[in-house]
Design a protein around this motif. Structure first.
Motif, PDB file in Angstrom:
ATOM      1  N   GLU A   1     -29.335  34.720  45.423  1.00 47.34           N
ATOM      2  CA  GLU A   1     -29.409  33.314  45.040  1.00 47.34           C
ATOM      3  C   GLU A   1     -30.857  32.853  44.894  1.00 47.34           C
ATOM      4  N   GLU A   2     -31.751  33.438  45.671  1.00 49.53           N
ATOM      5  CA  GLU A   2     -33.161  33.059  45.606  1.00 49.53           C
ATOM      6  C   GLU A   2     -33.910  33.785  44.505  1.00 49.53           C
ATOM      7  N   VAL A   3     -33.625  35.054  44.293  1.00 51.76           N
ATOM      8  CA  VAL A   3     -34.420  35.883  43.390  1.00 51.76           C
ATOM      9  C   VAL A   3     -33.754  36.054  42.032  1.00 51.76           C
ATOM     10  N   LEU A   4     -32.468  36.421  42.019  1.00 49.99           N
ATOM     11  CA  LEU A   4     -31.749  36.690  40.763  1.00 49.99           C
ATOM     12  C   LEU A   4     -30.450  35.891  40.745  1.00 49.99           C
ATOM     13  N   PRO A   5     -30.521  34.599  40.552  1.00 51.73           N
ATOM     14  CA  PRO A   5     -29.317  33.759  40.663  1.00 51.73           C
ATOM     15  C   PRO A   5     -28.348  33.894  39.509  1.00 51.73           C
ATOM     16  N   ASN A   6     -28.797  34.420  38.358  1.00 52.84           N
ATOM     17  CA  ASN A   6     -27.956  34.414  37.160  1.00 52.84           C
ATOM     18  C   ASN A   6     -27.390  35.780  36.798  1.00 52.84           C
ATOM     19  N   VAL A   7     -27.545  36.772  37.641  1.00 55.93           N
ATOM     20  CA  VAL A   7     -26.976  38.085  37.345  1.00 55.93           C
ATOM     21  C   VAL A   7     -25.500  38.088  37.710  1.00 55.93           C
ATOM     22  N   SER A   8     -24.743  39.030  37.103  1.00 54.25           N
ATOM     23  CA  SER A   8     -23.326  39.185  37.443  1.00 54.25           C
ATOM     24  C   SER A   8     -23.193  40.059  38.688  1.00 54.25           C
ATOM     25  N   HIS A   9     -22.121  39.833  39.438  1.00 57.33           N
ATOM     26  CA  HIS A   9     -21.903  40.579  40.676  1.00 57.33           C
ATOM     27  C   HIS A   9     -20.567  41.293  40.624  1.00 57.33           C
ATOM     28  N   ARG A  10     -20.566  42.504  41.190  1.00 60.68           N
ATOM     29  CA  ARG A  10     -19.334  43.229  41.456  1.00 60.68           C
ATOM     30  C   ARG A  10     -19.368  43.696  42.908  1.00 60.68           C
ATOM     31  N   PHE A  11     -18.193  43.697  43.501  1.00 59.04           N
ATOM     32  CA  PHE A  11     -18.097  44.187  44.864  1.00 59.04           C
ATOM     33  C   PHE A  11     -17.157  45.379  44.887  1.00 59.04           C
ATOM     34  N   CYS A  12     -17.510  46.370  45.633  1.00 50.65           N
ATOM     35  CA  CYS A  12     -16.745  47.623  45.674  1.00 50.65           C
ATOM     36  C   CYS A  12     -15.284  47.334  46.025  1.00 50.65           C
ATOM     37  N   ALA A  13     -14.378  47.801  45.168  1.00 52.18           N
ATOM     38  CA  ALA A  13     -12.953  47.538  45.369  1.00 52.18           C
ATOM     39  C   ALA A  13     -12.432  48.209  46.641  1.00 52.18           C
ATOM     40  N   ARG A  14     -13.006  49.335  47.030  1.00 52.06           N
ATOM     41  CA  ARG A  14     -12.553  50.000  48.254  1.00 52.06           C
ATOM     42  C   ARG A  14     -12.879  49.148  49.478  1.00 52.06           C
ATOM     43  N   HIS A  15     -14.086  48.586  49.519  1.00 49.58           N
ATOM     44  CA  HIS A  15     -14.452  47.714  50.635  1.00 49.58           C
ATOM     45  C   HIS A  15     -13.586  46.455  50.646  1.00 49.58           C
ATOM     46  N   LEU A  16     -13.280  45.946  49.445  1.00 47.07           N
ATOM     47  CA  LEU A  16     -12.428  44.758  49.366  1.00 47.07           C
ATOM     48  C   LEU A  16     -11.030  45.065  49.884  1.00 47.07           C
ATOM     49  N   HIS A  17     -10.520  46.256  49.570  1.00 46.97           N
ATOM     50  CA  HIS A  17      -9.185  46.617  50.040  1.00 46.97           C
ATOM     51  C   HIS A  17      -9.173  46.806  51.557  1.00 46.97           C
ATOM     52  N   ASN A  18     -10.270  47.332  52.116  1.00 48.54           N
ATOM     53  CA  ASN A  18     -10.356  47.457  53.573  1.00 48.54           C
ATOM     54  C   ASN A  18     -10.301  46.085  54.245  1.00 48.54           C
ATOM     55  N   ASN A  19     -11.009  45.130  53.660  1.00 52.39           N
ATOM     56  CA  ASN A  19     -10.941  43.758  54.180  1.00 52.39           C
ATOM     57  C   ASN A  19      -9.540  43.174  54.012  1.00 52.39           C
ATOM     58  N   PHE A  20      -8.884  43.553  52.916  1.00 49.52           N
ATOM     59  CA  PHE A  20      -7.505  43.117  52.635  1.00 49.52           C
ATOM     60  C   PHE A  20      -6.568  43.596  53.748  1.00 49.52           C
TER      61      PHE A  20
END
Length: 508
Positions: free
Chosen positions: A391-410
């Protein structure tokens, strides 16, 4: 204690013998002129008298005459025909004899001792004696040990006749064996040998540990015990292995002292490389600053990424094992046209936080020339402080989050089971918005709370159906960073210079 005797003859009367004691303060000149260096062992009995033959008497007589001439001052005259002495490179103290010299590189593991043998210093002499006697199942006790001499005897039984003495040579720093009785009169093998310390084991097995760093401590202990015939504890074996690795890789503090030289060499040999090091002021006044963090982006990686890689970057961090400072390594990894990983830059920081990620991203943005931020995609698993840094350095780039980590949180949120798992991955792999909506309806039918949990996550961060096409990549997993971390696994337990200079070998 057993004393050796030597017999001298005068040039005028060979029957007139003069004896001297081989004490701790014996005259090195007399020793050098009367000991035959070809004799490998020297055993003396206090009740026996030593006598010389005619050849020895004549030789000793000539040597004494030369010595007397030296005192008269005639020895300064050089005989022009004496080319042997003129071309000799030997020291003046032992130029009359070619005494056997100990070589730590070749004789280290197979130490052989002989009367008259020369060692570079006292430490080398004591190590050779210890190694020699440990292989015979004996323990050496040093009853006299100072800067001028070292006398050892058998510790297991004080009445044993084995004894050895070495002292400084005349006008030299080398140590020479002056007394040596090689025979033991105690007939027992010392299983609990005090000379077999962790430091001694580390030096002896350093080469083997270097080629087998993953040697299990229990197996290493068994190998040492079997080879030496002594009892070695697991704790002792663990310390020995750690000390051996320290000898191989170098001391941690010494490597930090060499860091400036390492950085200067990188800049000299790799023009265009970006290297930034930040120091922390020492809390103690008048003391030098301490290392805090280091960033490196090689010129070849920088230019190669800009020339032929996709505009997607994976960022991740990992702990540096066995680091007394608890440091972490953070890295940026890209993908080339063949979906092969392409390391871009890495940094050693004190910890993962907003401050360190901002520091890293600022330099990375300059190196890979991120100007139009909307064209770029960054992939991560939401490390601590990373999103705030973006947010401070590169606020306008697109982000992806690893689907495996997301599923673990799920799953941690309570939504487990094979049916929900298959529905989640079907939604992540959906390539169109319509297909994604169908998958989400299916999850709603299975579990309303699971649907609500997933609806709080932006589809552009975990589903192909909403990925930006500008990155030319539809990866769901942060495998680029995981592969990089696995490749540097062997380097993560090394000191900083060895870590940075580690060469990674792959099968590809």
């Amino acid at each position: 204690m057993f004393e050796s005797q030597a017999v001298y003859s005068d040039s005028n009367n060979e029957s007139d013998y003069r004896e001297f004691e081989d004490s701790d303060y014996e005259d090195d000149i007399l020793f050098d002129r009367n000991v035959d260096p070809s004799v490998e062992t020297f055993s003396v009995n206090a009740n026996e008298n030593t006598r010389t033959n005619d050849d020895s008497r004549e030789f000793i007589s000539q040597e004494l005459q030369k010595h007397m001439q030296n005192e008269d001052g005639d020895s300064d005259c050089v005989v022009s025909s004496d080319t042997k002495s003129l071309n000799s490179d030997s020291d003046a103290s032992n130029e009359d004899f070619n005494f056997p010299k100990h070589n730590p590189k070749t004789d280290g593991s197979n130490s052989k001792l002989a009367l008259g043998q020369v060692f570079q210093n006292k430490k080398e002499f004591k190590e050779a004696v210890t190694t020699h006697e440990v292989k015979r199942g004996r323990t050496v006790e040093w009853i006299k040990d100072d800067s001028e001499r070292a006398r050892g005897r058998c510790k297991h039984r004080p009445s044993c006749e084995w004894v050895i003495l070495a002292s400084k040579m005349h006008r030299d720093t080398n140590f020479q064996i002056k007394t040596y009785n090689s025979e033991h009169t105690c007939f027992c093998w010392n299983v609990k040998n005090k000379n077999v310390t962790s430091s001694w084991i580390a030096k002896k097995y350093m080469d083997k540990i270097k080629s087998n760093r993953d040697w299990k401590t229990s197996k290493f202990r068994d190998e040492v015990s079997r080879a030496l015939g002594v009892d070695v504890s697991l704790c002792q074996a663990k310390k020995a292995k750690k000390k051996a690795i320290s000898l191989i890789d170098g001391n941690l503090n010494d490597q930090f002292n060499m860091l400036w030289n390492y950085i200067n060499e990188i800049v000299r040999s790799n023009p265009g490389t970006s290297v930034y090091m930040e120091l922390k002021p020492n809390e103690t006044p008048n003391n030098p600053s301490r290392f805090q963090r280091l960033y490196i982006c090689f010129a070849a990686c920088k230019e190669g990424f800009k020339a032929g890689c996709r505009k997607i970057v994976g960022v991740d961090g990992c702990w540096l094992k066995d680091s007394m400072y608890g440091a972490q390594l953070i890295a940026a990894v890209g993908l080339d046209g063949n979906n092969n990983i392409f390391p871009i830059a890495y940094a050693i920081v004190e910890k993962e936080c907003n401050d360190t990620w901002q520091w890293f991203l600022n330099y990375l943005m300059i190196d890979i020339e991120i100007e139009e931020q909307y064209l770029w995609t960054f992939m991560s698993d939401k490390q601590k402080g990373l999103l705030e840094a973006f947010e401070e350095v590169l606020p306008n780039v697109s982000h992806r989050f690893c689907a495996r980590h997301l599923h673990n949180n799920f799953k941690k949120a309570g939504f487990s089971g094979h049916t929900l798992k298959d529905a989640f991955w079907e939604a992540a792999r959906a390539t169109t918005v319509e297909a994604f909506n169908v998958c989400m309806l299916k999850i709603l039918e299975l579990d309303k709370e699971a649907h609500e949990w997933l609806s709080t996550k932006l589809p552009s961060e975990w589903s192909r159906s909403h990925f930006s096409p500008l990155s030319k990549c539809d990866m769901l997993l942060k495998n680029m960073c995981e592969v990089f971390n696995s490749l540097i696994l062997d380097a993560r337990d090394k000191p900083i210079i060895k870590l940075l200079d580690h060469k990674t070998h792959t099968n590809g």
